[in-house]
Design a protein around this motif. Structure first.
Motif, short mmCIF file in Angstrom:
data_model
loop_
_atom_site.label_atom_id
_atom_site.label_comp_id
_atom_site.label_asym_id
_atom_site.label_seq_id
_atom_site.Cartn_x
_atom_site.Cartn_y
_atom_site.Cartn_z
N MET A 1 66.48 108.09 47.24
CA MET A 1 65.55 107.45 48.25
C MET A 1 66.26 106.41 49.11
N GLU A 2 65.91 106.41 50.19
CA GLU A 2 66.44 105.32 51.00
C GLU A 2 65.85 104.10 51.28
N LEU A 3 67.00 103.05 50.90
CA LEU A 3 66.55 101.70 50.46
C LEU A 3 65.34 101.22 51.59
N GLN A 4 65.68 101.46 52.82
CA GLN A 4 64.69 100.82 54.14
C GLN A 4 63.19 101.40 53.58
N SER A 5 63.12 102.73 53.43
CA SER A 5 61.91 103.31 52.98
C SER A 5 61.11 102.67 51.62
N ILE A 6 61.79 102.10 50.54
CA ILE A 6 61.55 101.39 49.60
C ILE A 6 61.13 99.99 49.98
N LYS A 7 61.87 99.21 50.73
CA LYS A 7 61.66 98.09 51.46
C LYS A 7 60.22 97.93 52.01
N ASN A 8 59.94 99.06 53.01
CA ASN A 8 58.86 98.91 53.57
C ASN A 8 57.59 99.40 52.43
N ARG A 9 57.64 100.08 51.64
CA ARG A 9 56.64 100.62 50.94
C ARG A 9 56.37 99.44 50.09
N PHE A 10 57.01 98.66 49.72
CA PHE A 10 56.74 97.31 48.68
C PHE A 10 56.95 96.11 49.30
N GLY A 11 57.10 96.11 50.62
CA GLY A 11 56.87 94.80 51.54
C GLY A 11 58.27 93.88 51.38
N HIS A 21 72.12 95.67 46.45
CA HIS A 21 72.58 96.09 44.97
C HIS A 21 71.53 96.29 44.19
N ALA A 22 70.43 94.99 43.94
CA ALA A 22 69.52 95.09 42.94
C ALA A 22 68.55 96.37 43.28
N LEU A 23 68.25 96.80 44.14
CA LEU A 23 67.31 97.78 44.71
C LEU A 23 68.15 99.23 44.28
N ASN A 24 69.28 99.19 44.44
CA ASN A 24 70.03 100.39 44.10
C ASN A 24 70.11 100.61 42.69
N VAL A 25 70.22 99.45 41.92
CA VAL A 25 70.19 99.39 40.53
C VAL A 25 68.61 100.11 39.90
N ALA A 26 67.69 99.51 40.56
CA ALA A 26 66.34 99.76 40.41
C ALA A 26 66.23 101.47 40.60
N VAL A 27 66.63 101.78 41.81
CA VAL A 27 66.52 103.34 41.89
C VAL A 27 67.15 104.26 40.62
N GLN A 28 68.35 103.70 40.27
CA GLN A 28 69.09 104.49 39.46
C GLN A 28 68.53 104.43 37.95
N VAL A 29 67.78 103.26 37.52
CA VAL A 29 67.20 103.11 36.16
C VAL A 29 65.80 103.70 36.15
N ALA A 30 65.16 103.78 37.57
CA ALA A 30 63.96 104.56 37.42
C ALA A 30 63.73 105.97 36.98
N SER A 31 64.96 106.59 36.99
CA SER A 31 64.90 108.11 36.47
C SER A 31 65.12 108.14 35.08
N THR A 32 65.58 106.95 34.36
CA THR A 32 65.83 106.94 32.89
C THR A 32 64.47 106.42 32.13
N ILE A 52 58.74 99.03 41.28
CA ILE A 52 59.33 99.95 42.06
C ILE A 52 60.01 100.81 41.09
N ILE A 53 60.41 100.26 40.01
CA ILE A 53 60.92 101.18 38.85
C ILE A 53 60.01 102.14 38.31
N HIS A 54 58.70 101.68 38.04
CA HIS A 54 57.75 102.66 37.69
C HIS A 54 57.46 103.52 38.67
N ALA A 55 57.01 103.10 39.91
CA ALA A 55 56.79 103.86 40.91
C ALA A 55 57.86 105.20 41.13
N LEU A 56 59.05 105.05 40.96
CA LEU A 56 59.98 105.95 41.07
C LEU A 56 60.31 106.65 40.12
N SER A 57 59.74 106.54 38.92
CA SER A 57 59.70 107.25 37.49
C SER A 57 59.03 108.25 37.36
#
Length: 175
Positions: A1-11, A21-32, A52-57
């Motif tokens: 998922m593109e970082l800008q769309s995550i930023k927009n979705r969560f304000g 970097h923190a957002l990229n880590v959140a995206v990576q751990v979300a699928s685990t 974010i982690i919950h919403a992408l999991s």
């Protein structure tokens, strides 16, 4: 998922390397299904990252329950997290599921986990290790299917060295 769309979705406003970097880590751990420990100063958005982690999991269609461990009176934290049976203590007029049971299939966010009293930490550790809780006043175990995300503004490594936070719980949360 593109970082800008995550930023927009969560304000989220900003484009610093640290934030990205923190957002990229959140995206990576979300699928685990790993436990996650989020650290940072008050007001930096630790709860937003847990959402974010919950919403992408894969748990996104189930409950997200946030518990502020620092705001619960010491005598009631067992009940808040693990639930209680009718008559288990004065004022327990009905049985009640705790946050762990209530978030079945979803996520429990333990905000300010560094504030947990030392005598409560082994109970949380046991729940994380065995994936089972017991309501206060019950002998029946309740199987857990929850993901744990915890956050704190405390330096838990320092708290472990001071003896105010259990090293095994720190390890379990900091997967």
């Amino acid at each position: 998922m593109e970082l800008q769309s995550i930023k927009n979705r969560f304000g989220i406003i900003g484009n610093s390397p640290g934030l990205n970097h923190a957002l990229n880590v959140a995206v990576q751990v979300a699928s685990t299904d790993l436990s996650v420990l989020i650290t940072g100063e008050s007001g930096v958005g630790k709860e937003v990252f847990s959402q974010i982690i919950h919403a992408l999991s894969s748990r996104k269609h189930n409950s997200f329950i946030a518990v502020n461990c620092g705001a619960i009176p010491e005598g009631t934290i067992d009940s808040e997290l693990f639930g209680h049976e009718k008559g288990a203590f004065t004022g327990a007029h009905t049985s009640r599921a705790g946050a762990f049971e209530g978030a079945a299939g979803g996520t429990v966010f333990l905000d300010e986990v560094g504030e947990l009293p030392l005598d409560m930490q082994p109970k949380l550790l046991r729940a994380l290790e065995e994936r089972v809780v017991r309501r206060i006043g019950s002998l029946e175990p309740v199987r857990l299917d929850v993901r744990i995300i915890a956050a704190t503004n405390r330096d838990l490594r320092y708290e472990v060295n001071r003896g105010t936070f259990r090293p095994d719980l720190f390890y379990r949360l900091n997967t």
